[in-house]
Structure formats: structure tokens, C-alpha cells
Design an enzyme around this catalytic site. Structure first.
Site, short mmCIF file in Angstrom:
data_model
loop_
_atom_site.label_atom_id
_atom_site.label_comp_id
_atom_site.label_asym_id
_atom_site.label_seq_id
_atom_site.Cartn_x
_atom_site.Cartn_y
_atom_site.Cartn_z
N HIS A 1 -3.30 7.38 1.74
CA HIS A 1 -3.59 6.11 1.51
C HIS A 1 -5.14 5.88 1.71
CE1 HIS A 1 -3.87 1.94 0.72
NE2 HIS A 1 -3.62 1.71 1.89
N CYS B 1 0.88 -1.20 0.10
CA CYS B 1 -0.15 0.03 -0.02
C CYS B 1 0.65 1.46 0.05
CB CYS B 1 -0.89 -0.08 1.17
SG CYS B 1 -2.15 -1.20 1.16
N ASN C 1 -9.88 -0.31 -0.54
CA ASN C 1 -8.33 -0.17 -0.35
C ASN C 1 -7.82 -0.74 -1.73
OD1 ASN C 1 -5.87 -0.16 0.02
ND2 ASN C 1 -5.98 -1.12 2.28
N1 ACO Z 1 -18.26 -7.98 9.28
C1 ACO Z 1 -18.87 -8.06 10.65
N2 ACO Z 1 -18.09 -8.38 11.68
C2 ACO Z 1 -16.49 -8.39 11.43
C3 ACO Z 1 -16.15 -8.30 10.16
C4 ACO Z 1 -17.03 -7.90 8.97
N3 ACO Z 1 -16.84 -7.63 7.52
N4 ACO Z 1 -14.87 -8.41 10.08
C5 ACO Z 1 -14.39 -8.45 11.61
N5 ACO Z 1 -15.49 -8.59 12.16
C6 ACO Z 1 -15.52 -8.70 13.48
C7 ACO Z 1 -14.42 -9.41 14.02
O1 ACO Z 1 -14.53 -10.70 14.03
C8 ACO Z 1 -14.27 -8.86 15.60
O2 ACO Z 1 -15.37 -9.74 16.35
P1 ACO Z 1 -15.10 -10.16 17.90
O3 ACO Z 1 -14.78 -9.05 18.54
O4 ACO Z 1 -16.23 -11.10 18.17
O5 ACO Z 1 -13.54 -10.85 17.70
C9 ACO Z 1 -15.10 -7.36 15.64
O6 ACO Z 1 -15.66 -7.56 14.37
C10 ACO Z 1 -14.10 -6.47 15.55
O7 ACO Z 1 -12.93 -6.72 14.83
P2 ACO Z 1 -11.56 -5.59 14.86
O8 ACO Z 1 -10.58 -6.42 13.86
O9 ACO Z 1 -11.17 -5.25 16.21
O10 ACO Z 1 -12.36 -4.48 14.27
P3 ACO Z 1 -11.48 -3.26 13.82
O11 ACO Z 1 -12.51 -1.89 14.29
O12 ACO Z 1 -10.11 -3.09 14.17
O13 ACO Z 1 -11.81 -2.92 12.28
C11 ACO Z 1 -10.20 -3.19 10.19
C12 ACO Z 1 -11.18 -3.82 11.61
C13 ACO Z 1 -11.28 -2.41 9.36
C14 ACO Z 1 -9.81 -4.33 9.33
C15 ACO Z 1 -9.40 -2.33 10.94
O14 ACO Z 1 -8.78 -2.76 12.00
C16 ACO Z 1 -8.44 -1.67 9.89
O15 ACO Z 1 -8.66 -0.99 8.97
N6 ACO Z 1 -7.04 -2.05 9.87
C17 ACO Z 1 -5.87 -1.34 9.26
C18 ACO Z 1 -6.04 -1.96 7.69
C19 ACO Z 1 -5.05 -1.09 7.15
O16 ACO Z 1 -4.89 -0.03 7.13
N7 ACO Z 1 -4.07 -1.91 6.31
C20 ACO Z 1 -3.00 -1.46 5.70
C21 ACO Z 1 -2.97 -1.20 4.36
S1 ACO Z 1 -3.24 -2.61 3.61
C22 ACO Z 1 -2.06 -3.36 2.49
O17 ACO Z 1 -0.92 -2.80 2.72
C23 ACO Z 1 -2.16 -4.33 1.69
#
Ligand code: ACO
Length: 323
Positions: free
Chosen positions: A250, A113, A280
Site C-alpha cells: 500500500h 486502505c 495515498n
Molecule cells: N507541512 C509542514 N509541516 C507539517 C505538515 C505539512 N504538511 N504536516 C505536519 N506538519 C508538522 C506537524 O505539525 C509537526 O509539527 P510540530 O512538531 O510542531 O507538532 C511536525 O510537522 C511533525 O509531524 P509528525 O506528525 O510527527 O510527522 P511525521 O514524521 O509522523 O509524518 C505523516 C506525518 C506523513 C502523516 C506520517 O506520520 C504518516 O505517514 N503516517 C501514516 C499515514 C498512514 O499510513 N495512514 C494509513 C493509511 S491511510 C487510510 O487508511 C485512509
């Protein structure tokens, strides 16, 4: 002093638009969850038979037209991508061929990314060194090809697309009032590989693999590292965050975009946000956002534009430029 100045922008998005509601048909997820946790409402997916190089070529053509530059005036092509058509040759060479360019050089950069920021910084270095005077810098991805469609924590977040810039050598004074790239800051720390990687590859498995991410952990690193690299680029140019007219971050997650802007003290009115429409798109997200905002006429000559990105590696960085 030789500066690299943005002469034109362009982008391409595949025709198929996939709303969040599509995922709720096969996965335990919802439009509400995806919007509230990521800000994403829809994304584009490439058609069968449509490849990263196809997206890149279309974005490149749009950028050339916008710049008023012919393909024959380009002396280098750099494509940032982690989803190339083939293991080799580079997508950039296919873009060259697609545009009918038979001189100069072309290569890919892989920093996930952060790829476009790395590509823009490298292109700037090549221009400063006199290696090239007009470079097509492209970010192009088909992340839909490396998704695990049973993993709701990743597959709802990514999309396909491409954005391109024509970067041109122009003589500047050396002052930070010059148009063009003013400062770059690049970073990587390979000890974080496990946080975000693709579980296949030529040497390990002979398969492309699918994306694996510990989203919460990546999130934890993102805001802090993005704000730090943005401030480092500003410091190098002798400028401060309050002088920034536009942040083009990004586009991974609206909460990361907001958190970073807040840490930098920059109001959201000065941040370009496209994540709701594109998801993304990894290395394509910044050039896509730049091109969309440019087409909307948001940038005025002299505006200070800050781009920043973080992704797999971890790798992260920022490029500061004047429009
Ligand atoms: N639908 C419903 N529930 C979901 C989903 C979904 N699609 N995905 C996860 N959940 C659930 C999880 O299982 C978790 O349940 P639990 O509490 O029972 O375990 C709950 O939702 C919360 O999950 P978290 O992972 O804590 O959610 P968070 O608020 O952190 O959001 C996300 C997740 C969107 C992935 C976020 O962490 C994020 O954006 N992270 C960074 C991503 C990023 O920037 N990546 C870098 C660039 S990508 C690259 O380089 C290729």
C-alpha cells in the site's frame, strides 16, 4: 484445486496532476517537507463531475483489454472503496452497468486502505467456493472529496485513482509453485478507530465528513503490523521473505514502505513504489501499483508477489500470489 489467477491488470488516473507546490500557496507547508516526510511529489485529483465509478469503469476496461476478456465473460464485480458515488447502491453495480453486464453479482468492500487486499482475499474465496469463475476486482477512490483543505497534516497526503484486476479460476496442483493467490491474511482491530476516521456518515451526521488522522500513531502501528501480516501470509504458503520477487505495498508513505521492507529483509530493488506519483489513493493504491509495474513488464511468470496494506479501522492484511 481451484486457484484464482491474475489474468489482466489496468488502471486509470484522473487528468489533473497536482504537485506539492500547489499546497504551499494556501498552507504552511513545502515541497521539501512533503517529500521528506512522505515521499509524495504529486497526486491526481478527479475533475468536477468525475466520480469514483467513472474511475473504476475506466480501470476495469483497461484490465479487460489487458486480459483479452470481454465484459460478458465476467460473473462478479467487487469494488474496494471508502468514497462511493452514493450511500447506495454499490459502486460495483454502477461498474456492471457501465460495462453492460447484466448477469452475475456486484458489491463493494469497505476496509479503507486495506480494502483491496480484503477484496482480493474475498474474491479468491468466492472463486474457491465455485461462486464465480471470472471476477473484476477493483480499487477506486476519490479521497479528494473527503479532505479538510485547511489541515496540512492530511490533505497533502492523498490522491484519486483506480486500479483493476481480472481474476480467473484455474486448476492448480495445490503446491506453492502454482500461479495465482497462494495465501491471504486479514486483520482488524476496531479499538483504534480514533487514529484514522472520517468525522461524518449517514447514521451519525447525515454528511460525508472529512478525514481525521493521528499520523504519528498510525505510523507507529504500520511497520510492525504490515511485517507481521506479510510473514503470516508467507507462513501459510510455506514460503519465506527471501523467496519474494516483488513486494507491492500500500502506497501511503515511503518511510513506511522502506521500514516494512527492511523488517522483512527484502531489498528496495524488489519493492514497487508509486507513492511519489500517486500519493495515498487508499484502496486503489495496490491495484494501481500492480498495473503500473505490470505495464512496465516487471513481473515474470512464476514471480512471487506479496501485497500488504493497513488503513482505517484499523484494518490490515496481506495477499501472497504467484504471477
Ligand atoms: N507541512 C509542514 N509541516 C507539517 C505538515 C505539512 N504538511 N504536516 C505536519 N506538519 C508538522 C506537524 O505539525 C509537526 O509539527 P510540530 O512538531 O510542531 O507538532 C511536525 O510537522 C511533525 O509531524 P509528525 O506528525 O510527527 O510527522 P511525521 O514524521 O509522523 O509524518 C505523516 C506525518 C506523513 C502523516 C506520517 O506520520 C504518516 O505517514 N503516517 C501514516 C499515514 C498512514 O499510513 N495512514 C494509513 C493509511 S491511510 C487510510 O487508511 C485512509
Amino acid at each position: 484445486m481451484i486457484r484464482s489467477v491474475i489474468r489482466g491488470t489496468g488502471h486509470y488516473l484522473p487528468a489533473r496532476v497536482v504537485p506539492n507546490s500547489e499546497f504551499a500557496k494556501t498552507l504552511d507547508t513545502s515541497d521539501d517537507w512533503i517529500i521528506s516526510r512522505s515521499g509524495i511529489e504529486r497526486r491526481h485529483f478527479a475533475a468536477e463531475g468525475e466520480f469514483t465509478s467513472d474511475l473504476a469503469i475506466r480501470a476495469a476496461r483497461a484490465a479487460l483489454e489487458n486480459a483479452g476478456v470481454s465484459a460478458q465473460e465476467i460473473d462478479a464485480v467487487i469494488v474496494a472503496t471508502s468514497t462511493p458515488d452514493f450511500t447506495f447502491p454499490a459502486v460495483a453495480t454502477q461498474v456492471q452497468a457501465g460495462l453492460g453486464i447484466t448477469k452475475g453479482f456486484a458489491f463493494d468492500i469497505q476496509a479503507v486502505c486495506a480494502g483491496f487486499v480484503f477484496a482480493l482475499a474475498n474474491a479468491t474465496g468466492l472463486i474457491a467456493a465455485g461462486q464465480a469463475s471470472r471476477i473484476l476486482v477493483i480499487g477506486a477512490e476519490t479521497f479528494s472529496r473527503i479532505m479538510d483543505w485547511t489541515d496540512r497534516t492530511t490533505c497533502v497526503l492523498f490522491g484519486d485513482g483506480a486500479g483493476a484486476l481480472v481474476l480467473e479460476a484455474q486448476t492448480g496442483t495445490g503446491a506453492n509453485t502454482d500461479p495465482g493467490v497462494l495465501a491471504c491474511d486479514l486483520n482488524s482491530d476496531g479499538q483504534y478507530r480514533e487514529l484514522l476516521y472520517v468525522d461524518g456518515g449517514v447514521s451519525r451526521t447525515g454528511q460525508a465528513g472529512v478525514l481525521r488522522m493521528q499520523g504519528r500513531e498510525v505510523f507507529r502501528h504500520a511497520v510492525e503490523k504490515l511485517a507481521a501480516t506479510a510473514n503470516a501470509a508467507l507462513d501459510k504458503a510455506g514460503l519465506s521473505a527471501d523467496q519474494v520477487d516483488w513486494v507491492v505495498p500500500h502506497q501511503a508513505n515511503l518511510r513506511i514502505i522502506r521500514g516494512t521492507a527492511q523488517k522483512l529483509g527484502i531489498p528496495m530493488e524488489r519493492v514497487v513504489v508509486t507513492v511519489q506519483d500517486h500519493g495515498n489513493t487508499s484502496a486503489a493504491s495496490i491495484p494501481l501499483a500492480l498495473s503500473v509495474a505490470d505495464a512496465e513488464g516487471r513481473f515474470k511468470p512464476g514471480d512471487l508477489v506479496l501485497t500488504e496494506a493497513i488503513g482505517g479501522g484499523l484494518s490490515w492484511g496481506a495477499v501472497l500470489l504467484r504471477w
